[in-house]
Design a protein around this motif. Structure first.
Motif, mmCIF file in Angstrom:
data_model
loop_
_atom_site.group_PDB
_atom_site.id
_atom_site.type_symbol
_atom_site.label_atom_id
_atom_site.label_comp_id
_atom_site.label_asym_id
_atom_site.label_seq_id
_atom_site.Cartn_x
_atom_site.Cartn_y
_atom_site.Cartn_z
ATOM 1 N N LYS A 149 0.812 -1.247 0.000
ATOM 2 C CA LYS A 149 0.095 -0.088 0.004
ATOM 3 C C LYS A 149 0.879 1.415 -0.135
ATOM 4 O O LYS A 149 0.397 2.138 -0.808
ATOM 5 N N LYS A 207 2.247 2.079 -3.495
ATOM 6 C CA LYS A 207 1.024 2.237 -4.370
ATOM 7 C C LYS A 207 0.972 3.818 -4.210
ATOM 8 O O LYS A 207 0.820 4.579 -4.976
ATOM 9 N N THR A 208 0.988 4.256 -2.989
ATOM 10 C CA THR A 208 0.807 5.571 -2.420
ATOM 11 C C THR A 208 1.871 6.572 -3.001
ATOM 12 O O THR A 208 1.743 7.429 -3.504
#
Length: 147
Positions: free
Chosen positions: A3, A6-7
């Motif tokens: 995550k 992706k951020t």
């Protein structure tokens, strides 16, 4: 962890794309120097005094630092979305009288220096606030109009 990757990737991509502009940057024409036209140069005659030349051409942009007998009138128009127009007139004096006129560039072409319509800065004296002041009648006009 995935995550976070992706951020970070999304943040970098948005930063790179955010720097691009599809609308473009506002540009404006840049004028520098003395506007010189063919009509002005046509009025010049050998033998004219410096004062007569100043009356026709205005004050020179450049006076040669080591030779006070040479005046240069330069004009440059850098069009925002076009080319560059350069003009130069060099005047030479002897005994405070005009003896030689040298020109460079196309003096015969007309130059449109009016502000374009649309977004951008408004030239001084054109805005709506300039029409707020109405002229006041003079005391003579008031006395003439009084019954």
């Amino acid at each position: 962890m995935q995550k976070l990757i992706k951020t970070v990737t999304l943040s970098v991509a948005l930063s790179l794309v955010g720097g691009c502009s599809y609308l473009g940057v506002y540009k404006r024409d840049l004028t520098q120097g003395n506007l010189v036209t063919q009509d002005m140069v046509a009025e010049l005659q050998p033998g004219m005094s410096r004062e007569q030349v100043k009356y026709v051409m205005g004050s020179p942009l450049l006076e040669a630092p080591f030779d006070a007998d040479q005046w240069d009138y330069l004009f440059r128009l850098d069009e925002a979305y076009g080319g560059v127009d350069q003009r130069r007139v060099t005047l030479t004096f002897a005994n405070d009288r005009l003896v030689n006129i040298t020109t460079e560039g196309d003096l015969s072409g007309d130059i449109d220096l009016t502000a374009p319509d649309g977004p951008g800065p408004t030239p001084e004296g054109v805005g709506p606030e300039d029409n707020l002041m109405t002229p006041q009648p003079s005391p003579e006009e008031i006395e003439e109009g009084a019954p």
